[in-house]
Write a protein that holds these residues in place. Sequence first.
Motif, PDB file in Angstrom:
ATOM      1  N   THR A  84       0.856  -1.191   0.000  1.00  0.00           N
ATOM      2  CA  THR A  84       0.000   0.000   0.000  1.00  0.00           C
ATOM      3  C   THR A  84       0.887   1.235   0.000  1.00  0.00           C
ATOM      4  OG1 THR A  84      -1.740  -1.163   1.211  1.00  0.00           O
ATOM      5  CG2 THR A  84      -1.819   1.249   1.220  1.00  0.00           C
ATOM      6  N   VAL A  85       0.725   2.039  -1.026  1.00  0.00           N
ATOM      7  CA  VAL A  85       1.505   3.267  -1.167  1.00  0.00           C
ATOM      8  C   VAL A  85       0.587   4.467  -0.961  1.00  0.00           C
ATOM      9  CG1 VAL A  85       2.705   4.747  -2.828  1.00  0.00           C
ATOM     10  CG2 VAL A  85       3.295   2.334  -2.675  1.00  0.00           C
ATOM     11  N   THR A  86       1.026   5.406  -0.154  1.00  0.00           N
ATOM     12  CA  THR A  86       0.326   6.677  -0.015  1.00  0.00           C
ATOM     13  C   THR A  86       1.261   7.783  -0.493  1.00  0.00           C
ATOM     14  OG1 THR A  86       1.047   6.874   2.293  1.00  0.00           O
ATOM     15  CG2 THR A  86      -1.128   5.938   1.910  1.00  0.00           C
ATOM     16  N   PHE A  87       0.678   8.789  -1.119  1.00  0.00           N
ATOM     17  CA  PHE A  87       1.488   9.902  -1.614  1.00  0.00           C
ATOM     18  C   PHE A  87       0.651  11.176  -1.638  1.00  0.00           C
ATOM     19  CE2 PHE A  87      -0.312   7.649  -5.233  1.00  0.00           C
ATOM     20  CZ  PHE A  87      -0.828   8.654  -6.047  1.00  0.00           C
ATOM     21  N   THR A  88       1.344  12.298  -1.628  1.00  0.00           N
ATOM     22  CA  THR A  88       0.684  13.599  -1.651  1.00  0.00           C
ATOM     23  C   THR A  88       0.771  14.197  -3.041  1.00  0.00           C
ATOM     24  OG1 THR A  88       1.198  14.020   0.684  1.00  0.00           O
ATOM     25  CG2 THR A  88       0.699  15.938  -0.678  1.00  0.00           C
ATOM     26  N   VAL A  89      -0.330  14.737  -3.506  1.00  0.00           N
ATOM     27  CA  VAL A  89      -0.350  15.494  -4.753  1.00  0.00           C
ATOM     28  C   VAL A  89      -0.565  16.960  -4.389  1.00  0.00           C
ATOM     29  CG1 VAL A  89      -1.485  15.898  -6.960  1.00  0.00           C
ATOM     30  CG2 VAL A  89      -1.253  13.556  -6.080  1.00  0.00           C
ATOM     31  N   GLY A  97      -8.733  32.509  -8.210  1.00  0.00           N
ATOM     32  CA  GLY A  97     -10.106  32.918  -8.437  1.00  0.00           C
ATOM     33  C   GLY A  97     -11.083  32.184  -7.547  1.00  0.00           C
ATOM     34  N   PRO A  98     -12.254  31.858  -8.069  1.00  0.00           N
ATOM     35  CA  PRO A  98     -13.267  31.140  -7.284  1.00  0.00           C
ATOM     36  C   PRO A  98     -12.783  29.742  -6.918  1.00  0.00           C
ATOM     37  CG  PRO A  98     -14.194  32.048  -9.320  1.00  0.00           C
ATOM     38  CD  PRO A  98     -12.712  32.173  -9.426  1.00  0.00           C
ATOM     39  N   ALA A  99     -13.529  29.090  -6.012  1.00  0.00           N
ATOM     40  CA  ALA A  99     -13.220  27.710  -5.665  1.00  0.00           C
ATOM     41  C   ALA A  99     -13.259  26.858  -6.932  1.00  0.00           C
ATOM     42  CB  ALA A  99     -14.213  27.192  -4.639  1.00  0.00           C
ATOM     43  N   ARG A 100     -12.349  25.906  -7.011  1.00  0.00           N
ATOM     44  CA  ARG A 100     -12.230  25.111  -8.232  1.00  0.00           C
ATOM     45  C   ARG A 100     -11.761  23.704  -7.900  1.00  0.00           C
ATOM     46  NH1 ARG A 100      -7.778  26.352 -13.019  1.00  0.00           N
ATOM     47  NH2 ARG A 100      -8.305  24.584 -14.379  1.00  0.00           N
ATOM     48  N   GLN A 101     -12.248  22.750  -8.673  1.00  0.00           N
ATOM     49  CA  GLN A 101     -11.829  21.366  -8.496  1.00  0.00           C
ATOM     50  C   GLN A 101     -11.133  20.882  -9.772  1.00  0.00           C
ATOM     51  OE1 GLN A 101     -14.508  17.597  -8.368  1.00  0.00           O
ATOM     52  NE2 GLN A 101     -14.177  18.153  -6.206  1.00  0.00           N
ATOM     53  N   VAL A 102      -9.989  20.238  -9.595  1.00  0.00           N
ATOM     54  CA  VAL A 102      -9.232  19.677 -10.714  1.00  0.00           C
ATOM     55  C   VAL A 102      -9.022  18.189 -10.448  1.00  0.00           C
ATOM     56  CG1 VAL A 102      -7.030  19.690 -11.957  1.00  0.00           C
ATOM     57  CG2 VAL A 102      -8.074  21.851 -11.240  1.00  0.00           C
ATOM     58  N   VAL A 103      -9.296  17.362 -11.440  1.00  0.00           N
ATOM     59  CA  VAL A 103      -9.140  15.919 -11.318  1.00  0.00           C
ATOM     60  C   VAL A 103      -7.937  15.477 -12.155  1.00  0.00           C
ATOM     61  CG1 VAL A 103     -10.190  13.666 -11.680  1.00  0.00           C
ATOM     62  CG2 VAL A 103     -11.604  15.593 -10.931  1.00  0.00           C
ATOM     63  N   ILE A 127      -8.226  17.423  -6.635  1.00  0.00           N
ATOM     64  CA  ILE A 127      -7.642  18.597  -5.979  1.00  0.00           C
ATOM     65  C   ILE A 127      -8.714  19.680  -5.866  1.00  0.00           C
ATOM     66  CG2 ILE A 127      -5.816  20.327  -6.052  1.00  0.00           C
ATOM     67  CD1 ILE A 127      -4.707  17.552  -5.880  1.00  0.00           C
ATOM     68  N   ASN A 128      -8.913  20.179  -4.648  1.00  0.00           N
ATOM     69  CA  ASN A 128      -9.859  21.276  -4.420  1.00  0.00           C
ATOM     70  C   ASN A 128      -9.093  22.543  -4.066  1.00  0.00           C
ATOM     71  OD1 ASN A 128     -12.561  20.005  -4.695  1.00  0.00           O
ATOM     72  ND2 ASN A 128     -11.814  18.711  -3.028  1.00  0.00           N
ATOM     73  N   PHE A 129      -9.258  23.564  -4.888  1.00  0.00           N
ATOM     74  CA  PHE A 129      -8.664  24.874  -4.616  1.00  0.00           C
ATOM     75  C   PHE A 129      -9.712  25.746  -3.913  1.00  0.00           C
ATOM     76  CE2 PHE A 129      -6.310  23.441  -8.379  1.00  0.00           C
ATOM     77  CZ  PHE A 129      -5.001  23.729  -8.026  1.00  0.00           C
ATOM     78  N   THR A 190      11.565 -10.092  -8.700  1.00  0.00           N
ATOM     79  CA  THR A 190      11.626  -8.702  -8.259  1.00  0.00           C
ATOM     80  C   THR A 190      10.410  -7.943  -8.783  1.00  0.00           C
ATOM     81  OG1 THR A 190      14.042  -8.729  -8.229  1.00  0.00           O
ATOM     82  CG2 THR A 190      12.972  -6.571  -8.286  1.00  0.00           C
ATOM     83  N   PHE A 191       9.640  -7.391  -7.869  1.00  0.00           N
ATOM     84  CA  PHE A 191       8.442  -6.628  -8.226  1.00  0.00           C
ATOM     85  C   PHE A 191       8.600  -5.188  -7.754  1.00  0.00           C
ATOM     86  CE2 PHE A 191       7.019 -10.935  -8.394  1.00  0.00           C
ATOM     87  CZ  PHE A 191       5.999 -10.966  -9.324  1.00  0.00           C
ATOM     88  N   GLU A 192       7.980  -4.285  -8.498  1.00  0.00           N
ATOM     89  CA  GLU A 192       7.951  -2.878  -8.133  1.00  0.00           C
ATOM     90  C   GLU A 192       6.506  -2.397  -8.074  1.00  0.00           C
ATOM     91  OE1 GLU A 192      11.157  -0.496 -10.330  1.00  0.00           O
ATOM     92  OE2 GLU A 192      11.100  -2.404 -11.395  1.00  0.00           O
ATOM     93  N   HIS A 193       6.243  -1.512  -7.127  1.00  0.00           N
ATOM     94  CA  HIS A 193       4.930  -0.864  -7.024  1.00  0.00           C
ATOM     95  C   HIS A 193       5.120   0.575  -7.475  1.00  0.00           C
ATOM     96  CE1 HIS A 193       1.146   0.056  -4.390  1.00  0.00           C
ATOM     97  NE2 HIS A 193       1.008   0.404  -5.655  1.00  0.00           N
ATOM     98  N   LEU A 194       4.661   0.861  -8.687  1.00  0.00           N
ATOM     99  CA  LEU A 194       4.904   2.166  -9.296  1.00  0.00           C
ATOM    100  C   LEU A 194       3.637   3.007  -9.308  1.00  0.00           C
ATOM    101  CD1 LEU A 194       7.015   1.015 -12.377  1.00  0.00           C
ATOM    102  CD2 LEU A 194       7.806   1.606 -10.075  1.00  0.00           C
ATOM    103  N   VAL A 195       3.790   4.263  -8.945  1.00  0.00           N
ATOM    104  CA  VAL A 195       2.693   5.218  -9.032  1.00  0.00           C
ATOM    105  C   VAL A 195       3.194   6.467  -9.745  1.00  0.00           C
ATOM    106  CG1 VAL A 195       1.461   4.407  -6.984  1.00  0.00           C
ATOM    107  CG2 VAL A 195       3.216   6.167  -6.736  1.00  0.00           C
ATOM    108  N   GLY A 196       2.308   7.129 -10.459  1.00  0.00           N
ATOM    109  CA  GLY A 196       2.672   8.351 -11.163  1.00  0.00           C
ATOM    110  C   GLY A 196       1.449   8.905 -11.864  1.00  0.00           C
ATOM    111  N   PHE A 197       1.566  10.079 -12.427  1.00  0.00           N
ATOM    112  CA  PHE A 197       0.455  10.661 -13.173  1.00  0.00           C
ATOM    113  C   PHE A 197       0.262   9.903 -14.485  1.00  0.00           C
ATOM    114  CE2 PHE A 197       1.668  14.499 -10.659  1.00  0.00           C
ATOM    115  CZ  PHE A 197       0.458  14.649  -9.990  1.00  0.00           C
TER     116      PHE A 197
END
Length: 210
Positions: A84-89, A97-103, A127-129, A190-197
């Motif tokens: 289980t990997v956790t990460f911050t974006v 400007g106004p409140a905005r949500q980006v996915v 992401i909620n601005f 050998t296994f890797e758990h990769l996360v990315g955009f």
Amino acid sequence: MKLRIAAFIALTVLSGCRTRGDFVDGGVYAIRSSCPIAAVPAGTGDVTLFNPAGSTDSTAIDVTAAISDVRAVCQEAGADMVSTVTFTVTALRRDAGPARQVVLPYFDVALQGGSRIVAKRVGQAVINFPAGSLHGWTRVQASIRVNRAAATLPANVRAILTRPRKAGDTQAAVDPLADPGVRAAVANATFEHLVGFQLTQDQLRYNATR
């Protein structure tokens, strides 16, 4: 990720009273785990959104985001190892400007042997601005399962890698991974758990050339 082991290194799965880097008669002990190695592949740890879309001019940058603070936890679950990997974006927008949500889509991959994708899932980092703020962030969690037997070195390969090597012994000068069979066995286990955009080709090209 390729594992390179010098000729004098003995690889063991026994932690016991040994710790990584201990010098012992016949080599250095390095503890190998069945847990996947967590990582963010190069070029996928950040993303840039443009407005208008299709432009790559610096004045058109709308939102930038990056992955950071990657943490991995690995646990046994029956015949499997669950990583289980956790990460911050963290994201920055051009206009407060106004409140905005980006996915932002991200991938969650189990990679075997450095090249073979055995499982993949695409998720969404939301992401909620707040109104009037340039900054937004979220914490994301992603998990994969790896069969423990598949991530365990065969006994004969373990014996080759852990064989004591003494100075003057002709075998001491031979890297065990020079043997294609041993090298393939280590890669397959050998296994890797990769996360990315999850980037488009244009986004990948932009990250590679900016």
